[in-house]
Design a protein around this motif. Sequence first.
Motif, PDB file in Angstrom:
ATOM      1  N   THR A  21     -35.594  19.384  -7.996  1.00 57.20           N
ATOM      2  CA  THR A  21     -36.302  20.532  -7.439  1.00 57.20           C
ATOM      3  C   THR A  21     -37.319  20.998  -8.475  1.00 57.20           C
ATOM      4  O   THR A  21     -37.046  20.983  -9.676  1.00 57.20           O
ATOM      5  N   TYR A  22     -38.484  21.398  -8.009  1.00 49.93           N
ATOM      6  CA  TYR A  22     -39.521  21.933  -8.900  1.00 49.93           C
ATOM      7  C   TYR A  22     -40.463  22.793  -8.064  1.00 49.93           C
ATOM      8  O   TYR A  22     -41.641  22.484  -7.902  1.00 49.93           O
ATOM      9  N   PRO A  23     -39.934  23.894  -7.501  1.00 49.78           N
ATOM     10  CA  PRO A  23     -40.737  24.711  -6.576  1.00 49.78           C
ATOM     11  C   PRO A  23     -41.795  25.558  -7.250  1.00 49.78           C
ATOM     12  O   PRO A  23     -42.720  26.033  -6.600  1.00 49.78           O
ATOM     13  N   TYR A  24     -41.644  25.776  -8.567  1.00 51.78           N
ATOM     14  CA  TYR A  24     -42.602  26.573  -9.331  1.00 51.78           C
ATOM     15  C   TYR A  24     -42.989  25.795 -10.581  1.00 51.78           C
ATOM     16  O   TYR A  24     -42.278  24.870 -10.996  1.00 51.78           O
ATOM     17  N   LYS A  25     -44.100  26.162 -11.196  1.00 53.53           N
ATOM     18  CA  LYS A  25     -44.544  25.441 -12.385  1.00 53.53           C
ATOM     19  C   LYS A  25     -43.755  25.938 -13.606  1.00 53.53           C
ATOM     20  O   LYS A  25     -44.210  26.800 -14.357  1.00 53.53           O
ATOM     21  N   PHE A  26     -42.586  25.348 -13.766  1.00 55.54           N
ATOM     22  CA  PHE A  26     -41.729  25.691 -14.890  1.00 55.54           C
ATOM     23  C   PHE A  26     -42.197  24.979 -16.158  1.00 55.54           C
ATOM     24  O   PHE A  26     -42.613  23.813 -16.117  1.00 55.54           O
ATOM     25  N   ASN A  27     -42.065  25.654 -17.283  1.00 59.72           N
ATOM     26  CA  ASN A  27     -42.294  24.989 -18.557  1.00 59.72           C
ATOM     27  C   ASN A  27     -41.232  23.928 -18.820  1.00 59.72           C
ATOM     28  O   ASN A  27     -41.495  22.944 -19.503  1.00 59.72           O
ATOM     29  N   ASP A  28     -40.053  24.125 -18.268  1.00 59.03           N
ATOM     30  CA  ASP A  28     -38.978  23.146 -18.404  1.00 59.03           C
ATOM     31  C   ASP A  28     -39.188  22.020 -17.391  1.00 59.03           C
ATOM     32  O   ASP A  28     -38.939  22.180 -16.210  1.00 59.03           O
ATOM     33  N   ARG A  29     -39.660  20.881 -17.887  1.00 58.30           N
ATOM     34  CA  ARG A  29     -39.921  19.720 -17.037  1.00 58.30           C
ATOM     35  C   ARG A  29     -38.963  18.568 -17.353  1.00 58.30           C
ATOM     36  O   ARG A  29     -39.280  17.405 -17.101  1.00 58.30           O
ATOM     37  N   GLU A  30     -37.802  18.880 -17.895  1.00 64.42           N
ATOM     38  CA  GLU A  30     -36.894  17.829 -18.361  1.00 64.42           C
ATOM     39  C   GLU A  30     -36.517  16.842 -17.261  1.00 64.42           C
ATOM     40  O   GLU A  30     -36.518  15.626 -17.473  1.00 64.42           O
ATOM     41  N   HIS A  31     -36.192  17.354 -16.067  1.00 64.94           N
ATOM     42  CA  HIS A  31     -35.794  16.472 -14.976  1.00 64.94           C
ATOM     43  C   HIS A  31     -36.943  15.546 -14.576  1.00 64.94           C
ATOM     44  O   HIS A  31     -36.750  14.333 -14.397  1.00 64.94           O
ATOM     45  N   LEU A  32     -38.135  16.096 -14.462  1.00 63.80           N
ATOM     46  CA  LEU A  32     -39.299  15.278 -14.123  1.00 63.80           C
ATOM     47  C   LEU A  32     -39.581  14.239 -15.212  1.00 63.80           C
ATOM     48  O   LEU A  32     -39.908  13.084 -14.910  1.00 63.80           O
ATOM     49  N   ASN A  33     -39.456  14.647 -16.451  1.00 61.23           N
ATOM     50  CA  ASN A  33     -39.711  13.713 -17.546  1.00 61.23           C
ATOM     51  C   ASN A  33     -38.706  12.565 -17.554  1.00 61.23           C
ATOM     52  O   ASN A  33     -39.057  11.420 -17.885  1.00 61.23           O
ATOM     53  N   CYS A  34     -37.462  12.854 -17.190  1.00 62.21           N
ATOM     54  CA  CYS A  34     -36.451  11.798 -17.104  1.00 62.21           C
ATOM     55  C   CYS A  34     -36.800  10.803 -16.005  1.00 62.21           C
ATOM     56  O   CYS A  34     -36.667   9.584 -16.184  1.00 62.21           O
ATOM     57  N   LEU A  35     -37.254  11.306 -14.865  1.00 65.31           N
ATOM     58  CA  LEU A  35     -37.659  10.411 -13.779  1.00 65.31           C
ATOM     59  C   LEU A  35     -38.862   9.573 -14.178  1.00 65.31           C
ATOM     60  O   LEU A  35     -38.965   8.388 -13.823  1.00 65.31           O
ATOM     61  N   TYR A  36     -39.766  10.169 -14.932  1.00 63.80           N
ATOM     62  CA  TYR A  36     -40.962   9.462 -15.388  1.00 63.80           C
ATOM     63  C   TYR A  36     -40.589   8.228 -16.219  1.00 63.80           C
ATOM     64  O   TYR A  36     -41.305   7.216 -16.198  1.00 63.80           O
ATOM     65  N   GLN A  37     -39.487   8.279 -16.909  1.00 63.78           N
ATOM     66  CA  GLN A  37     -39.059   7.147 -17.726  1.00 63.78           C
ATOM     67  C   GLN A  37     -38.678   5.932 -16.890  1.00 63.78           C
ATOM     68  O   GLN A  37     -38.524   4.823 -17.417  1.00 63.78           O
ATOM     69  N   ASN A  38     -38.534   6.122 -15.574  1.00 66.51           N
ATOM     70  CA  ASN A  38     -38.175   5.015 -14.676  1.00 66.51           C
ATOM     71  C   ASN A  38     -39.392   4.368 -14.021  1.00 66.51           C
ATOM     72  O   ASN A  38     -39.255   3.670 -13.017  1.00 66.51           O
ATOM     73  N   ARG A  39     -40.563   4.566 -14.587  1.00 64.43           N
ATOM     74  CA  ARG A  39     -41.794   4.041 -13.966  1.00 64.43           C
ATOM     75  C   ARG A  39     -41.956   2.538 -14.138  1.00 64.43           C
ATOM     76  O   ARG A  39     -42.830   1.927 -13.517  1.00 64.43           O
ATOM     77  N   LYS A  40     -41.149   1.916 -14.993  1.00 64.14           N
ATOM     78  CA  LYS A  40     -41.204   0.464 -15.234  1.00 64.14           C
ATOM     79  C   LYS A  40     -42.604   0.063 -15.660  1.00 64.14           C
ATOM     80  O   LYS A  40     -43.115   0.569 -16.637  1.00 64.14           O
ATOM     81  N   ASN A  41     -43.256  -0.830 -14.902  1.00 70.02           N
ATOM     82  CA  ASN A  41     -44.594  -1.299 -15.286  1.00 70.02           C
ATOM     83  C   ASN A  41     -45.719  -0.478 -14.651  1.00 70.02           C
ATOM     84  O   ASN A  41     -46.889  -0.793 -14.832  1.00 70.02           O
ATOM     85  N   ALA A  42     -45.353   0.561 -13.911  1.00 70.13           N
ATOM     86  CA  ALA A  42     -46.361   1.402 -13.251  1.00 70.13           C
ATOM     87  C   ALA A  42     -46.807   2.522 -14.194  1.00 70.13           C
ATOM     88  O   ALA A  42     -46.196   2.782 -15.229  1.00 70.13           O
ATOM     89  N   ASP A  43     -47.887   3.182 -13.798  1.00 63.21           N
ATOM     90  CA  ASP A  43     -48.412   4.298 -14.601  1.00 63.21           C
ATOM     91  C   ASP A  43     -47.603   5.574 -14.432  1.00 63.21           C
ATOM     92  O   ASP A  43     -47.557   6.413 -15.330  1.00 63.21           O
ATOM     93  N   ASP A  44     -46.991   5.733 -13.264  1.00 55.02           N
ATOM     94  CA  ASP A  44     -46.252   6.965 -12.964  1.00 55.02           C
ATOM     95  C   ASP A  44     -45.237   6.663 -11.878  1.00 55.02           C
ATOM     96  O   ASP A  44     -45.191   5.542 -11.335  1.00 55.02           O
ATOM     97  N   VAL A  45     -44.436   7.665 -11.547  1.00 58.23           N
ATOM     98  CA  VAL A  45     -43.445   7.530 -10.484  1.00 58.23           C
ATOM     99  C   VAL A  45     -43.886   8.318  -9.259  1.00 58.23           C
ATOM    100  O   VAL A  45     -44.611   9.308  -9.368  1.00 58.23           O
TER     101      VAL A  45
END
Length: 201
Positions: free
Chosen positions: A91-115
Motif C-alpha cells: 500500500t502507498y496511498p500517500y507520498k510517504f518518506n518511508d519507501r522501504e516496501h517499494l524499494n524491496c520490490l524494486y530489487q526484484n526487477r531482474k534485468n529490467a529497469d524497474d518493476v
Amino acid sequence: MYPLFESVHIRNGQIKNAVYHEKRFASSYFAYFNNRPAYSLFENISLPELDLDINYKLRIAYGLKDKKWQITPYKNSLPSTLQLVYDDTITYPYKFNDREHLNCLYQNRKNADDVLIICKGQITDTSYCNILFTDGSTIFTPSTPLLKGTCRARLLAENNIQTKLITPADIQYYRHFQLINALNDFDATRWIPIKNIYQPK
C-alpha cells in the motif's frame, strides 16, 4: 518529523501543476493527521533565480506543524523496461518518506529497469511512476494505482486519458505503454513497445 512529501517540477522557472500538488497535499495531510492543514504547501516558498534551460525538482517534506524543502537540478531518466512483480500487501496511498516496501520490490526487477507492481490481480504502478497504456486509439491508466499522481490527475481532469481495471492478462491487448509522474509529463513521442514489459518466468 516529516512523514510525507511532494515532488514538484520546476520548468522555465515556474512551478508546474501547483493546483494538483496543493490538492493532494491537503487531502494527504487531513488523512494522515486527521486535521486540516496548518499551512499551504507553497506558503513562504520563494524560488531563487534559476537557469531557465534546466529542469528542477522542488522536494517539499512536511509534517504536522511545518515543512522543509530543497531545489535540485533534475535530469529525466525514465525506465524503458519493466518486470512484473506480485505483492498483495503493498500500500502507498500517500507520498510517504518511508519507501522501504517499494524499494524491496524494486530489487526484484531482474534485468529490467524497474518493476510494474501487481496487487490483488490488478496492475498498479512502477516504483516511482503511474503507467499509461494505449491500444492505438485510446489511452488508459489503471484504476487501481498505488498513488494517485498529480500528472495522472490532471490528464484525467482534461479527459486525455481514461481509467480501467487492467490485469496482467490484459497487457497483450495494448500496443505501447508510457510512464508519467510529477516530473515527467505525458509525451506523445515517448511511447514504449508493450514487449518491454516482462512476465515472470
